[in-house]
Design a protein around this motif. Structure first.
Motif, PDB file in Angstrom:
ATOM      1  N   ASP A 182      17.262  27.651  43.333  1.00 20.42           N
ATOM      2  CA  ASP A 182      16.823  26.822  41.987  1.00 20.42           C
ATOM      3  C   ASP A 182      16.473  25.575  42.315  1.00 20.42           C
ATOM      4  O   ASP A 182      16.768  24.453  41.735  1.00 20.42           O
ATOM      5  N   ASP A 183      15.455  25.403  43.348  1.00 21.97           N
ATOM      6  CA  ASP A 183      14.787  24.436  43.688  1.00 21.97           C
ATOM      7  C   ASP A 183      13.176  24.551  43.362  1.00 21.97           C
ATOM      8  O   ASP A 183      12.822  25.526  42.853  1.00 21.97           O
ATOM      9  N   GLU A 184      12.401  23.682  44.015  1.00 17.39           N
ATOM     10  CA  GLU A 184      10.861  23.681  43.890  1.00 17.39           C
ATOM     11  C   GLU A 184      10.256  25.063  44.400  1.00 17.39           C
ATOM     12  O   GLU A 184       9.209  25.503  44.174  1.00 17.39           O
ATOM     13  N   SER A 185      11.166  25.803  45.684  1.00 21.21           N
ATOM     14  CA  SER A 185      10.601  26.898  46.153  1.00 21.21           C
ATOM     15  C   SER A 185      10.734  28.095  45.213  1.00 21.21           C
ATOM     16  O   SER A 185      10.043  29.097  45.293  1.00 21.21           O
ATOM     17  N   GLY A 186      11.907  28.056  44.184  1.00 21.20           N
ATOM     18  CA  GLY A 186      12.161  29.602  43.716  1.00 21.20           C
ATOM     19  C   GLY A 186      12.653  30.519  44.472  1.00 21.20           C
ATOM     20  O   GLY A 186      12.848  31.753  44.176  1.00 21.20           O
ATOM     21  N   THR A 187      13.137  30.297  45.600  1.00 24.89           N
ATOM     22  CA  THR A 187      13.931  31.209  46.406  1.00 24.89           C
ATOM     23  C   THR A 187      15.127  31.857  46.065  1.00 24.89           C
ATOM     24  O   THR A 187      15.860  31.333  45.328  1.00 24.89           O
ATOM     25  N   LYS A 188      15.335  33.099  46.630  1.00 24.75           N
ATOM     26  CA  LYS A 188      16.543  33.954  46.143  1.00 24.75           C
ATOM     27  C   LYS A 188      16.678  34.542  47.597  1.00 24.75           C
ATOM     28  O   LYS A 188      15.872  34.890  48.148  1.00 24.75           O
ATOM     29  N   LEU A 189      18.049  34.782  47.781  1.00 24.24           N
ATOM     30  CA  LEU A 189      18.601  35.474  48.928  1.00 24.24           C
ATOM     31  C   LEU A 189      19.579  36.121  48.718  1.00 24.24           C
ATOM     32  O   LEU A 189      20.600  35.964  48.243  1.00 24.24           O
ATOM     33  N   ASP A 190      19.541  37.483  49.193  1.00 21.42           N
ATOM     34  CA  ASP A 190      20.600  38.481  48.751  1.00 21.42           C
ATOM     35  C   ASP A 190      21.745  38.237  49.794  1.00 21.42           C
ATOM     36  O   ASP A 190      21.509  38.419  51.081  1.00 21.42           O
ATOM     37  N   VAL A 191      22.954  37.861  49.311  1.00 18.53           N
ATOM     38  CA  VAL A 191      23.823  37.498  50.428  1.00 18.53           C
ATOM     39  C   VAL A 191      25.169  38.331  50.291  1.00 18.53           C
ATOM     40  O   VAL A 191      25.624  38.874  48.895  1.00 18.53           O
ATOM     41  N   PRO A 192      25.892  38.908  51.083  1.00 20.76           N
ATOM     42  CA  PRO A 192      27.318  39.297  50.987  1.00 20.76           C
ATOM     43  C   PRO A 192      28.312  38.511  50.169  1.00 20.76           C
ATOM     44  O   PRO A 192      28.288  37.118  50.073  1.00 20.76           O
ATOM     45  N   LEU A 193      29.237  39.143  49.371  1.00 23.18           N
ATOM     46  CA  LEU A 193      30.218  38.334  48.579  1.00 23.18           C
ATOM     47  C   LEU A 193      31.048  37.493  49.514  1.00 23.18           C
ATOM     48  O   LEU A 193      31.501  37.767  50.331  1.00 23.18           O
ATOM     49  N   GLY A 194      31.085  36.133  49.158  1.00 21.37           N
ATOM     50  CA  GLY A 194      31.934  35.197  49.895  1.00 21.37           C
ATOM     51  C   GLY A 194      31.431  34.945  51.455  1.00 21.37           C
ATOM     52  O   GLY A 194      32.077  34.641  52.189  1.00 21.37           O
ATOM     53  N   THR A 195      29.779  35.103  51.560  1.00 22.88           N
ATOM     54  CA  THR A 195      29.498  34.714  52.936  1.00 22.88           C
ATOM     55  C   THR A 195      29.682  33.228  53.464  1.00 22.88           C
ATOM     56  O   THR A 195      29.851  32.485  52.401  1.00 22.88           O
ATOM     57  N   THR A 196      29.785  33.253  54.612  1.00 25.01           N
ATOM     58  CA  THR A 196      29.541  31.878  55.035  1.00 25.01           C
ATOM     59  C   THR A 196      28.088  31.678  55.744  1.00 25.01           C
ATOM     60  O   THR A 196      27.974  32.600  56.537  1.00 25.01           O
ATOM     61  N   ALA A 197      27.369  30.596  55.461  1.00 22.29           N
ATOM     62  CA  ALA A 197      25.883  30.696  55.847  1.00 22.29           C
ATOM     63  C   ALA A 197      25.987  29.489  56.829  1.00 22.29           C
ATOM     64  O   ALA A 197      26.234  28.476  56.743  1.00 22.29           O
ATOM     65  N   PHE A 198      24.868  29.714  57.714  1.00 24.48           N
ATOM     66  CA  PHE A 198      24.804  28.784  58.815  1.00 24.48           C
ATOM     67  C   PHE A 198      23.320  28.431  58.962  1.00 24.48           C
ATOM     68  O   PHE A 198      22.511  29.642  59.005  1.00 24.48           O
ATOM     69  N   PHE A 199      23.058  27.272  59.309  1.00 24.87           N
ATOM     70  CA  PHE A 199      21.486  27.207  59.938  1.00 24.87           C
ATOM     71  C   PHE A 199      21.629  26.350  61.200  1.00 24.87           C
ATOM     72  O   PHE A 199      22.861  25.373  61.340  1.00 24.87           O
TER      73      PHE A 199
END
Length: 374
Positions: A182-199
């Motif tokens: 929901d930013d300027e990119s309009g990006t969506k990412l399919d994720v597991p329920l309750g995931t922990t995301a890392f970069f």
């Protein structure tokens, strides 16, 4: 000695993925970890940043604490200290295990009894309580946001933990969500329920231009005193990467008493103690000032946030983000001085129960900067 093999698994099946960190370890007995075993584990953590050890359902809180502390033997107190002020945005999210106060119970839903605690009503942090523009309630089951990209740390008085461990005790099954930026990119990412995301902060640093790298290598950030109280009325961007500037931060007069010498000023670039690589590691929601190479200080909060956002936003492009698909018994350890992470997801109240244990301790030293000698 335990026979230990390290296999670096692909952390996503997507052909577009450029995730270059993470390893799955096999052959460890976490309750009886030898010095030789730990040396391999230590090397793996700092080379791969996120380490997954499967089938650790029987790991005790004491063993989890002892394992986590081995990465920093001089550490001892929980990363946010012995108590958390009720005004802090973290206050409702953490429950301490009485016999092992460095270990916290986190999750969502009602748990009748666990590790000496009874009638737990756990609450998974939901972006609607923190984001400026949350997902509408009628879309909440299928869609979600990154909650807050962060470094585990008090960012005042105490230094960031070197490593964090997370153990999945109970995991809801059966559905996924779409994480909307929901930013300027309009990006969506399919994720597991309750995931922990890392970069990876190391990959982020490598993505910077030479001019940006120089800025990051030579600048320092100053964090607000009592930052989680200071920003308690402010709201986050929809992708979880920093705060919307609306002047809602508390004034110094509204904060609990603080000491100037306990205010944290850290390099923007943190050095890996094993590989020597530099990671851009800045916790954007807590930053108050930037100290420049020439000795001048930037203190316009809105401009600081926009500058940091331009630098960090590229790191959360989907191809660089690892979203862990939790299974019960997963023990995940991560280099808290090299990767940033975010809670993700929303659960159905009264239906889906998530029970995790988290352990980290305030660092016995500040992060290593670019000029520190290994």
């Amino acid at each position: 000695m335990t026979t230990l093999t390290i296999s670096c698994k692909p952390l996503t099946k997507s052909a577009e993925s450029q995730v270059d960190f993470g390893a799955e370890l096999h052959g460890l007995n976490m309750e009886e970890l030898t010095d030789d075993d730990f040396a391999i584990l230590h090397k793996a953590l700092y080379e791969h940043q996120v380490v997954v050890v499967k089938n650790q359902q029987n790991l005790s809180p004491k063993a989890q604490y002892e394992l986590t502390r081995r990465f920093d033997p001089s550490a001892g107190v929980y990363s946010h200290g012995k108590s958390i002020d009720k005004r802090s945005v973290l206050h409702r999210d953490l429950t301490t295990i009485p016999r092992q106060p460095q270990v916290q119970v986190i999750g969502h839903g009602f748990v009748k009894e666990y590790e000496g605690l009874t009638n737990l009503q756990l609450r998974h942090p939901h972006h609607k309580a923190f984001h400026k523009h949350p997902i509408p309630e009628d879309e909440d089951e299928g869609f979600t946001h990154f909650y807050r990209w962060h470094i585990d740390s008090a960012m005042y008085d105490l230094d960031p933990p070197l490593a964090t461990s997370l153990l999945a005790v109970q995991v809801p099954k059966g559905r996924r969500q779409i994480c909307r930026y929901d930013d300027e990119s309009g990006t969506k990412l399919d994720v597991p329920l309750g995931t922990t995301a890392f970069f990876s902060g190391y990959r982020l640093f490598e993505l910077l231009s030479e001019e940006e790298k120089h800025f990051v290598r030579t600048s320092k950030v100053e964090y607000a005193p009592h930052p989680y109280i200071w920003m308690s009325k402010a709201k986050s961007r929809s992708n979880g990467l920093g705060i919307v500037s609306e002047g809602l931060e508390l004034s110094e007069e509204e904060l609990p008493p603080f000491e100037d010498e306990k205010v944290k000023i850290y390099p923007m670039a943190w050095k890996n103690p094993v590989t020597g690589r530099l990671a851009m590691m800045v916790y954007p929601t807590c930053v108050r000032k930037i100290h420049l190479e020439d000795g001048s200080i930037l203190d316009n909060l809105s401009e600081i946030r926009e500058r940091l956002y331009r630098l960090q936003r590229r790191a959360i492009d989907p191809q660089y983000v690892y979203t862990h698909d939790w299974e019960e018994g997963d023990l995940v350890l991560f280099n808290n001085h090299g990767v940033m992470h975010s809670i993700v997801g929303s659960f159905k109240d009264g239906v889906e129960v998530r029970l995790f244990r988290q352990c980290n301790m305030a660092g016995s030293r500040p992060p290593l900067g670019p000029e520190d000698i290994l």
